[in-house]
Write a protein that holds these residues in place. Structure first.
Motif, mmCIF file in Angstrom:
data_model
loop_
_atom_site.group_PDB
_atom_site.id
_atom_site.type_symbol
_atom_site.label_atom_id
_atom_site.label_comp_id
_atom_site.label_asym_id
_atom_site.label_seq_id
_atom_site.Cartn_x
_atom_site.Cartn_y
_atom_site.Cartn_z
ATOM 1 N N ILE A 171 0.836 -1.211 0.000
ATOM 2 C CA ILE A 171 0.000 0.000 0.000
ATOM 3 C C ILE A 171 0.868 1.257 0.000
ATOM 4 O O ILE A 171 0.914 1.996 -0.974
ATOM 5 N N VAL A 172 1.596 1.452 1.092
ATOM 6 C CA VAL A 172 2.281 2.735 1.288
ATOM 7 C C VAL A 172 3.498 2.886 0.391
ATOM 8 O O VAL A 172 3.861 3.996 0.007
ATOM 9 N N SER A 173 4.157 1.787 0.049
ATOM 10 C CA SER A 173 5.345 1.894 -0.796
ATOM 11 C C SER A 173 5.008 2.060 -2.268
ATOM 12 O O SER A 173 5.903 2.270 -3.094
ATOM 13 N N ASP A 174 3.755 1.970 -2.614
ATOM 14 C CA ASP A 174 3.344 2.257 -3.988
ATOM 15 C C ASP A 174 3.606 3.736 -4.257
ATOM 16 O O ASP A 174 3.146 4.599 -3.506
ATOM 17 N N GLY A 175 4.354 4.025 -5.324
ATOM 18 C CA GLY A 175 4.808 5.388 -5.584
ATOM 19 C C GLY A 175 3.687 6.406 -5.629
ATOM 20 O O GLY A 175 3.742 7.447 -4.958
ATOM 21 N N SER A 179 3.012 9.228 -2.650
ATOM 22 C CA SER A 179 3.139 10.636 -3.016
ATOM 23 C C SER A 179 1.859 11.396 -2.702
ATOM 24 O O SER A 179 1.896 12.491 -2.124
ATOM 25 N N ARG A 180 0.723 10.794 -3.027
ATOM 26 C CA ARG A 180 -0.556 11.479 -2.796
ATOM 27 C C ARG A 180 -0.851 11.610 -1.302
ATOM 28 O O ARG A 180 -1.401 12.616 -0.860
ATOM 29 N N THR A 181 -0.469 10.581 -0.545
ATOM 30 C CA THR A 181 -0.690 10.629 0.908
ATOM 31 C C THR A 181 0.129 11.748 1.537
ATOM 32 O O THR A 181 -0.385 12.553 2.325
ATOM 33 N N VAL A 182 1.417 11.798 1.193
ATOM 34 C CA VAL A 182 2.300 12.816 1.776
ATOM 35 C C VAL A 182 1.863 14.210 1.352
ATOM 36 O O VAL A 182 1.808 15.139 2.176
ATOM 37 N N GLU A 183 1.547 14.386 0.085
ATOM 38 C CA GLU A 183 1.106 15.703 -0.386
ATOM 39 C C GLU A 183 -0.190 16.130 0.290
ATOM 40 O O GLU A 183 -0.383 17.306 0.624
#
Length: 735
Positions: A171-175, A179-183
């Motif tokens: 899940i989280v390591s998917d690029g 990126s969308r989560t952090v942004e």
């Protein structure tokens, strides 16, 4: 079809393990010591796994579990006891991984509009929370497996760690998802910084997720710090122009609290570095205004930054040197110098205790700074401290009780420790102590001895030996006077004058310039009687009278009535002349008394121009001129019976000050000479640099290299040492 294929593969694996376990044995195996445990058969292991798999699927899909949890736990324990743990762990991991892989699609296919970023974060958070609760439930069922097989195999992650690993990997390591989560998180933080209301619990949960999954630093922190640096660097520059330091500090503190709520401790610490550069510059203003709360806040903020306290420490040291240097280097403020130093020291002590948590580094830096600035003006602070002590120990000082006086003396000793030229202090202290003792003006004998004890503890017995000798002289003088009174009672011609004499050992007391004055015949006769009495008891000694230190009580009659005048010996000689005549010129008084001109004018000034004017001066004026004439003021009135007329000799003149300082310098030369001879006698031959180095180690007062060189040349001239003929920088001792 896919579900059936998975089920078929799972059956095959369990069948394979069962056949392997049964090879070389009967078709049905039973486990000893477990009487109620079912027999291991292909159908049992297959049915049990299906039951467990269905329970896991129900947990993952948030549906009800068909079986009792205790029954499921027992089933896992049975399988583990039958040595099928490796396959059970493998199959459980596979089921969990399949489920998590299926979750990624909902995030990849989510609309990319910025308006949907919040709902995306909520869905991610919901997925994470569900995953955590599901993993906990699954682990509770497979707890026996987790605590036996997995625990015994150090290379295998626990069920909880497996769940984290799978969520991170799929899940989280998917690029795109990461990126969308952090942004999205950064967008929410920026909105909150701009004053909008955001879901704090959502942010905290998502940042906790990144931290738990061990991707916080790589995926989020660096971007967050970069954005924050950019934002607060601009804000900091703007606010430093718009706000004063205290207001700016409180703003920074609020900002850090906000960021601390959002981020973890490590990020918060790094964030502090954004602000640290501008804090120490405001320290001076905070100290000037004694802003205790803001100073405490400043220390707390900088203590969280690497190198922050060192920056603050340097600014603290510089402030003390600068502020203290201004106090010491202003001659016009000499009267208030010691009190200002004491107040400044109290203030700095208060700051270290209240604001800087009694940090030893700050306390030591304060001591170094005090020692530095207080010795930038050599000798004067030592002299002024001695005079300050005199003002506190002198009778008439009604400012303090004995307890307060003791506290003041303790504070003075702290300042005294910083002084290099302690011999200057000793010289002035000794001179003032002599005045207090000789005219009975000491406020308290206990306070005097307490101060002496403090000096002895600080500087050693050699420093106070002469001062202690002065006290002994005063005590011995009292005993001698008791004997003298008994002696006088046996005389055939007793005197109407009551004589009191203080016998002073010359080496203990300050040196006084002898002055020959014309005493009345009766006084001279009494001096001779005392001399015969004293030398009869102490033969071989020599008495030298010091009229400058004498004082007397005169009985006088005015029109108002009888009065007693407490006056100096010089004032006594002048006033006694008016028994013979009502008026005299300055020259007539000078001839009759033999008092030196300057001293005579000060004496006449005190009698005719002060508050108690027992003489009238013609013409009137504050200064005494050679042409002035004086006559007895029979109209003098005063509410007191005994009147003390200001004793001019008790006031220190400029000449006395210079004389005391010169004596100190002369004593220093003797000490330097003695140290030079002592060193050369022991070492025989020394180079110039080594000799100077040894001297600095032995001398207890500051001295310039040029002064040492003069003393060396003086000793060479007097044949105590000689220069090497081949090497002029080498010296030899001359026996």
């Amino acid at each position: 079809m896919m579900a059936e294929d998975i089920q078929h593969n799972q059956k095959a694996n369990f069948n394979g393990l069962t056949k392997s376990a049964k090879s070389g044995a009967s078709k049905k195996l039973t486990i000893k010591n477990f009487k109620d445990r079912p027999e291991l058969t292909d159908s049992y292991t297959e049915d049990t796994w299906i039951k467990l798999r269905d329970a896991v699927s129900a947990i993952q899909n948030s549906t009800s579990i068909k079986y009792n949890l205790e029954e499921l736990y027992q089933a896992v324990e049975n399988l583990c006891s039958y040595k099928v743990s490796p396959v059970l762990y493998k199959q459980l991991r596979q089921v969990c991984e399949d489920h998590i892989q299926a979750q990624i699609h909902q995030f990849r296919e989510y609309p990319s509009s910025s308006l949907d970023s919040l709902s995306f974060l909520k869905r991610m958070n919901r997925c994470w929370q569900d995953h955590c609760s599901q993993t906990i439930m699954i682990r509770s069922i497979f707890l026996f497996l987790d605590r036996t097989y997995i625990l015994q195999n150090s290379l295998l992650p626990s069920i909880w760690d497996t769940g984290l690993e799978l969520f991170r990997t799929h899940i989280v390591s998917d690029g795109a998802v990461q990126s969308r989560t952090v942004e999205g998180i950064l967008e929410q933080i920026e909105r909150e910084r701009n004053g909008e209301t955001v879901d704090r619990s959502l942010l905290r949960s998502l940042l906790g997720m990144l931290s738990d999954l061990q991707v916080y630093k790589d995926s989020f922190e660096q971007r967050f710090l970069t954005e924050t640096n950019r934002l607060y660097a601009a804000e900091g520059q703007r606010l430093m122009q718009e706000r004063d330091v205290p207001e700016y500090l409180h703003h920074v503190s609020r900002r850090l609290e906000e960021e601390n709520d959002r981020t973890n401790h490590k990020t918060h610490t790094k964030l502090m570095c954004v602000y640290a550069h501008c804090f120490s510059s405001g320290l001076w203003m905070l100290l000037d205004e004694n802003r205790v709360c803001e100073l405490t806040l400043l220390y707390e903020l900088l203590s969280k930054v690497k190198g922050g306290l060192m920056t603050l420490l340097q600014a603290w040291r510089d402030y003390i040197k600068s502020f203290g240097g201004e106090i010491v280097s202003s001659p016009e403020k000499d009267k208030e110098l010691v009190q200002e130093l004491l107040d400044f020291k109290d203030k700095m002590d208060h700051v270290t205790q209240r604001c800087f948590q009694r940090n030893d580094n700050f306390i030591n830096a304060m001591k170094e700074a005090f020692e530095n600035f207080i010795n930038k003006r050599p000798n004067k602070p030592a002299e002024l401290i001695a005079k300050y002590v005199d003002s506190k120990l002198r009778a008439g000082n009604k400012e303090a009780t004995e307890e307060e006086l003791e506290r003041i003396l303790d504070k003075i000793m702290i300042i005294f420790r910083f002084i290099h030229g302690k011999d200057v202090f000793e010289a002035f202290y000794k001179k003032d102590l002599a005045k207090r003792l000789l005219v009975g003006k000491s406020a308290s004998v206990d306070a005097e001895k307490s101060m002496l004890s403090k000096l002895k503890h600080e500087c050693g017995a050699a420093f106070t030996s002469k001062l202690e000798g002065m006290f002994k002289d005063m005590e011995l003088s009292k005993d001698i006077m008791i004997q003298f009174k008994q002696y006088m009672q046996n005389q055939s011609d007793p005197s109407n004058i009551e004589l009191t004499v203080n016998i002073l050992t010359m080496g203990y007391w300050p040196s006084y310039t002898p002055m020959d004055v014309h005493l009345p015949a009766e006084m001279v006769k009494l001096q001779e009687v005392f001399k015969i009495f004293y030398l009869g008891k102490h033969s071989g000694r020599k008495l030298q009278w010091q009229p400058t230190l004498g004082h007397a009580v005169l009985k006088t009659e005015f029109k108002e009535g009888k009065k007693e005048l407490q006056v100096s010996l010089f004032q006594t000689l002048v006033l006694l002349m008016f028994n013979e005549s009502d008026e005299y010129s300055v020259e007539e008084i000078r001839t009759a008394t033999g008092i030196e001109d300057g001293e005579l004018k000060r004496t006449l000034q005190s009698l005719a121009c002060g508050k108690a004017r027992v003489l009238n001066k013609m013409p009137r004026g504050k200064d005494v001129e050679d042409a002035d004439r004086f006559h007895f003021n029979s109209d003098f009135t005063h509410k007191l019976f005994r009147i003390k007329i200001n004793q001019i000799q008790m006031k220190e003149t400029v000449e006395e000050q210079v004389s005391t300082t010169e004596r100190v310098f002369q004593d220093r030369q003797y000490q330097i000479d003695a140290a030079l001879v002592r060193i050369m006698k022991m070492r025989k031959t020394l180079s110039h640099n080594l000799l100077v180095s040894e001297l600095y180690n032995q001398l207890k007062f500051p001295v310039k290299p040029a002064d040492l060189k003069k003393r060396i040349e003086s000793l060479i001239d007097r044949d105590y040492m000689e220069r090497d003929k081949e090497n002029p920088n080498q010296y030899h001792y001359v026996a």
